[in-house]
Enzyme design. Structure first.
Site, PDB file in Angstrom:
ATOM      1  CE  LYS A 132      -8.529 -31.604  25.869  1.00  0.00           C
ATOM      2  NZ  LYS A 132      -7.750 -30.745  24.951  1.00  0.00           N
TER       3      LYS A 132
ATOM      4  CG  ASP B  96     -10.673 -28.771  25.369  1.00  0.00           C
ATOM      5  OD1 ASP B  96      -9.665 -28.596  24.676  1.00  0.00           O
ATOM      6  OD2 ASP B  96     -11.644 -29.468  24.985  1.00  0.00           O
TER       7      ASP B  96
HETATM    8  N1  GLU Z   1      -7.448 -27.172  25.305  1.00  0.00           N
HETATM    9  C1  GLU Z   1      -6.410 -26.632  24.473  1.00  0.00           C
HETATM   10  C2  GLU Z   1      -5.904 -27.680  23.507  1.00  0.00           C
HETATM   11  O1  GLU Z   1      -6.577 -28.623  23.185  1.00  0.00           O
HETATM   12  C3  GLU Z   1      -5.316 -25.958  25.281  1.00  0.00           C
HETATM   13  C4  GLU Z   1      -4.600 -26.819  26.256  1.00  0.00           C
HETATM   14  C5  GLU Z   1      -3.652 -26.072  27.170  1.00  0.00           C
HETATM   15  O2  GLU Z   1      -3.525 -24.858  27.036  1.00  0.00           O
HETATM   16  O3  GLU Z   1      -3.054 -26.737  28.029  1.00  0.00           O
HETATM   17  O4  GLU Z   1      -4.826 -27.566  22.968  1.00  0.00           O
END
Ligand code: GLU
Length: 412
Positions: free
Chosen positions: A108, A148
């Site tokens: 993340k 996100d």
């Molecule tokens: N931000 C989204 C999540 O928390 C998607 C992450 C992604 O597609 O890599 O799952």
């Protein structure tokens, strides 16, 4: 320590204990290898403002684990971002990709910034600087970011474009891109659609009929969940966002609300519904928390009227609230299963980028629902077999899978 990180680590510790990891794999330090991220990257981002002055931000990327595949996870632009939050969300990504069986690890990123404080050009400079700082740590076969909270296709387009200046093979470096730059059909709607897919299966198992749904959040997750519910003919009776909460016990006209929110910026004041105090405690059968972490806590958990909660947000329920809900017999479909639709279609986007062959939206949706249905059935059956909650089942299954991969690979 940040509450979100504390909660996620506690859940992992409980899962490790239930799985008896220390006894089954003595001397392997699996718990520590699960809890401590592989790599923490923190850096300074100096961004020129439109008036010529310089503003300094911190930037983070936490690569939690690549035991099951390359690092994957979004980038959050939000004033509350700090390193602990990013560590927690990276850990959740590792668990999420494991539960839904896609070949990724977890990561993340984030910047503590309020996106509405920046102009479009300032945001673009911030994204480009973020890529510049991380260029050696990300890549289509290393670590693939995505949107996100606070970021969207627009930021992913700049992200891809900046990375492309440094490397020839660039399309798969980031997902959630605009369609013209190699994005996948159905990616924008995927998290919301996935929440509804899990909800339909869980509601069927609970024998719920003619049920009414309340949704907290009407952004990238909640608004698409609402649209999908409307398509399925399921009544949405209450919706809340940062501007306020509204309800209509006969059902909210979702397309009209979507149009109203696009025009006004929030649900408050929507004429065909009444204002209510709090969407979380509104009369309903199913609740979809699709906004912030820790939204359901000790003080409001007892007032929740829903029999089923499907977590569209990451970490929306505190452990104290979880215990209250469990005692009250409320079923909770956990975040690492219920909101995995986004990362599943990110995976499809990455596959399409590698193949150079693009799928129809119906194919994307069919494959998304097939993966989520299988994951839901696996988690539900595990929970029935071990007499645990869906959350405990999902965590145990994920931890077990990650540990097997670690053991198979050797000392990492
Ligand atoms: N931000 C989204 C999540 O928390 C998607 C992450 C992604 O597609 O890599 O799952």
């Amino acid at each position: 320590m940040d509450a979100l990180l504390d909660n996620a680590l506690n859940l992992v510790r409980r899962a490790s204990k239930s799985l008896d990891l220390d006894k089954r794999f003595p001397g392997q330090s699996l718990s520590q290898r699960l809890e401590v991220p592989d790599k923490i990257i923190a850096f300074r981002l100096a961004v020129q403002r439109d008036d010529g002055s310089i503003k300094v931000f911190m930037g983070y990327r936490v690569q939690h684990s690549d035991a099951l595949g390359i690092y994957k996870g979004g980038i959050r632009f939000n004033p509350d971002v700090d390193l602990d939050m990013v560590k927690a969300l990276a850990l959740l990504m590792t668990l999420k990709t494991a539960v839904v069986n896609i070949p990724y690890g977890g990561a993340k990123g984030g910047v503590p910034v309020n996106p509405s404080d920046l102009s479009v050009t300032e945001t673009e400079r911030l994204v480009r600087k973020y890529v510049h700082r991380l260029v050696n740590d990300i890549g289509p076969n290393i670590d693939v970011p995505a949107p996100d909270m606070g970021t969207s296709e627009r930021e992913m387009a700049w992200f891809y474009d900046e990375y492309r200046k440094h490397r020839d093979i660039a399309r798969g470096v980031v997902t959630g891109k605009p369609i013209d730059l190699g994005g996948s059909l159905g990616r924008t709607q995927a998290t919301g659609r996935g929440v509804v897919c899990v909800m339909l299966d869980a509601a069927r198992d609970l024998n719920l009929r003619d049920y009414k749904v309340a949704i907290q959040g009407f952004g990238k997750v909640g608004s698409h969940a609402a649209r999908k519910l409307f398509e399925e003919g399921i009544t949405v009776v209450a919706v809340g966002d940062i501007t306020g909460s509204i309800a209509n016990r006969h059902g909210i006209d979702v397309p009209a609300l979507v149009e109203y929110v696009a025009r006004t910026g929030g649900v408050k004041g929507f004429a065909e519904a009444e204002p209510i105090e709090d969407v979380l405690t509104a009369p309903c059968d199913v609740l979809l928390p699709c906004a912030l972490e820790n939204a359901i806590h000790e003080d409001n958990a007892t007032k929740i009227q829903a029999r089923l909660i499907v977590e569209g947000a990451n970490g929306p329920t505190t452990p104290a609230a979880d215990a209250i809900l469990q005692d009250a017999g409320v079923v909770v479909a956990p975040d690492i299963l219920a909101n995995a639709g986004g990362v599943i279609v990110s995976y499809f986007e990455w596959v399409q980028n590698r193949e150079g062959f693009y799928w129809e939206e119906d194919d994307v949706n069919a494959r998304l629902f097939a993966l989520l249905r299988k994951a839901y059935v696996d988690v539900r059956d595990y929970a029935l077999k071990h007499k645990s909650s869906l959350r405990e089942a999902a965590y145990q299954m994920a931890v077990e899978k990650i540990c097997h991969a670690m053991m198979a690979r050797g000392v990492q």
